[in-house]
Design a protein around this motif. Structure first.
Motif, short mmCIF file in Angstrom:
data_model
loop_
_atom_site.label_atom_id
_atom_site.label_comp_id
_atom_site.label_asym_id
_atom_site.label_seq_id
_atom_site.Cartn_x
_atom_site.Cartn_y
_atom_site.Cartn_z
N ALA A 55 -18.80 -9.27 17.88
CA ALA A 55 -19.79 -9.17 18.88
C ALA A 55 -20.14 -11.10 19.11
O ALA A 55 -20.39 -11.94 18.25
CB ALA A 55 -21.30 -9.03 18.33
N VAL A 56 -20.11 -11.59 20.58
CA VAL A 56 -20.31 -12.67 20.72
C VAL A 56 -22.08 -12.94 20.93
O VAL A 56 -22.72 -12.29 21.72
CB VAL A 56 -19.67 -13.01 22.16
CG1 VAL A 56 -19.89 -14.48 22.52
CG2 VAL A 56 -18.19 -12.91 21.89
N PRO A 57 -22.52 -14.09 20.47
CA PRO A 57 -23.88 -14.19 20.65
C PRO A 57 -24.36 -14.61 21.93
O PRO A 57 -23.35 -15.34 22.68
CB PRO A 57 -24.09 -15.59 19.64
CG PRO A 57 -23.09 -16.12 19.45
CD PRO A 57 -21.94 -15.20 19.70
N ALA A 58 -25.53 -14.30 22.42
CA ALA A 58 -26.07 -14.79 23.62
C ALA A 58 -26.25 -16.08 23.35
O ALA A 58 -27.12 -16.46 22.20
CB ALA A 58 -27.33 -13.88 23.86
N ILE A 59 -26.04 -17.05 24.45
CA ILE A 59 -26.23 -18.54 24.32
C ILE A 59 -27.22 -19.09 25.31
O ILE A 59 -28.42 -19.02 24.99
CB ILE A 59 -25.01 -19.08 23.98
CG1 ILE A 59 -24.03 -18.63 22.77
CG2 ILE A 59 -25.33 -20.67 24.07
CD1 ILE A 59 -22.85 -19.55 22.48
N TYR A 60 -26.57 -19.15 26.62
CA TYR A 60 -27.37 -19.39 27.82
C TYR A 60 -27.92 -18.32 28.54
O TYR A 60 -28.53 -18.63 29.71
CB TYR A 60 -26.60 -20.56 28.51
CG TYR A 60 -26.05 -21.72 27.88
CD1 TYR A 60 -27.09 -22.59 27.30
CD2 TYR A 60 -24.77 -22.17 27.70
CE1 TYR A 60 -26.53 -23.69 26.55
CE2 TYR A 60 -24.23 -23.12 27.07
CZ TYR A 60 -25.31 -24.00 26.60
OH TYR A 60 -25.00 -25.03 25.67
N GLY A 61 -27.41 -17.40 28.25
CA GLY A 61 -28.02 -15.95 28.83
C GLY A 61 -27.42 -14.78 28.15
O GLY A 61 -26.62 -14.99 27.03
N PRO A 62 -27.50 -13.68 28.57
CA PRO A 62 -27.09 -12.60 27.70
C PRO A 62 -25.41 -12.51 27.74
O PRO A 62 -24.75 -13.13 28.53
CB PRO A 62 -27.11 -11.22 28.60
CG PRO A 62 -28.29 -11.78 29.55
CD PRO A 62 -28.31 -13.35 29.68
N SER A 63 -24.69 -12.20 26.68
CA SER A 63 -23.62 -11.89 26.49
C SER A 63 -23.08 -10.46 26.69
O SER A 63 -24.19 -9.57 26.84
CB SER A 63 -23.02 -12.18 25.08
OG SER A 63 -23.28 -11.27 24.02
N ALA A 64 -21.88 -9.99 26.63
CA ALA A 64 -21.58 -8.67 26.67
C ALA A 64 -22.12 -7.74 25.52
O ALA A 64 -22.17 -6.57 25.51
CB ALA A 64 -20.12 -8.54 26.96
N ASP A 65 -22.25 -8.31 24.48
CA ASP A 65 -22.75 -7.89 23.35
C ASP A 65 -24.32 -7.99 22.97
O ASP A 65 -24.64 -7.22 22.19
CB ASP A 65 -22.12 -8.55 22.14
CG ASP A 65 -20.54 -8.39 22.23
OD1 ASP A 65 -19.88 -7.43 22.40
OD2 ASP A 65 -19.92 -9.48 22.32
N GLU A 66 -24.84 -8.98 23.74
CA GLU A 66 -26.26 -8.99 23.47
C GLU A 66 -27.03 -9.23 24.59
O GLU A 66 -26.85 -10.23 25.38
CB GLU A 66 -26.48 -10.33 22.51
CG GLU A 66 -26.11 -10.31 21.01
CD GLU A 66 -26.41 -11.54 20.23
OE1 GLU A 66 -27.13 -12.49 20.74
OE2 GLU A 66 -26.18 -11.37 19.13
N ALA A 67 -27.90 -8.09 25.07
CA ALA A 67 -28.62 -8.32 26.44
C ALA A 67 -29.93 -9.20 26.48
O ALA A 67 -29.95 -9.76 27.19
CB ALA A 67 -28.96 -6.68 26.65
#
Length: 166
Positions: A152-164
């Protein structure tokens, strides 16, 4: 407002994002790399863990010569060691940035190679480019490594495909 106070919120945000990314490094994939010319996941995460030391060097020294012998910190071998090194190095850089005067941050700093000047910039510009932007670049590489390993890739500057949500 002192320059250090203007820089620290960005520094803190980037360090927090980077720590969350390193936390995801799978220990059973440390030797993985996407291509023969690419570094291993361990090397890349280790580079991220030590990059904040450039902030220390930028504040404490007037230059660094990449051709000169330099002491190498011990290479982390586990995710926990990566996180401990990152936390220690980020804290050291933050302390020095917080204590730096505007005068110090505006003084020139030079990167040398075998005595030849590669570039000279104000310290604050070096902190933004060689520390934070450099760290962001390699953090993005590590996120690709994570994605290619189904982590899972963390959300950084906005949501990632793994973290909304962030």
């Amino acid at each position: 407002m002192p320059l250090s106070e203007a820089l620290l919120p960005e520094f803190d945000q980037e360090m927090a994002h980077t720590r969350r990314t390193i936390e995801r490094v799978p220990e059973d994939r440390l030797g993985w790399k996407p291509h023969e010319k690419s570094p291993t996941m361990l090397w890349l995460a280790g580079h991220l863990a030590t990059l904040p030391l450039w902030g220390v060097v930028t504040i404490e020294k007037d230059s660094i010569d990449l051709a000169a012998p330099m002491p190498r910190p011990p290479e982390p071998g586990t995710r926990q060691e990566l996180l401990e090194a990152f936390d220690r190095n980020a804290a050291a850089a933050r302390t020095l940035i917080a204590g730096a005067t505007d005068e110090r941050l505006l003084q020139p700093w030079s990167l040398l190679m075998a005595g030849r000047t590669v570039f000279t910039l104000p310290r604050i510009a070096v902190l933004r480019t060689m520390v934070m932007n450099h760290l962001i670049h390699h953090r993005a590489q590590l996120c690709v490594y994570l994605r290619l390993n189904d982590v899972a890739v963390p959300a950084i500057y906005g949501p990632s495909a793994d973290e909304a949500a962030m």
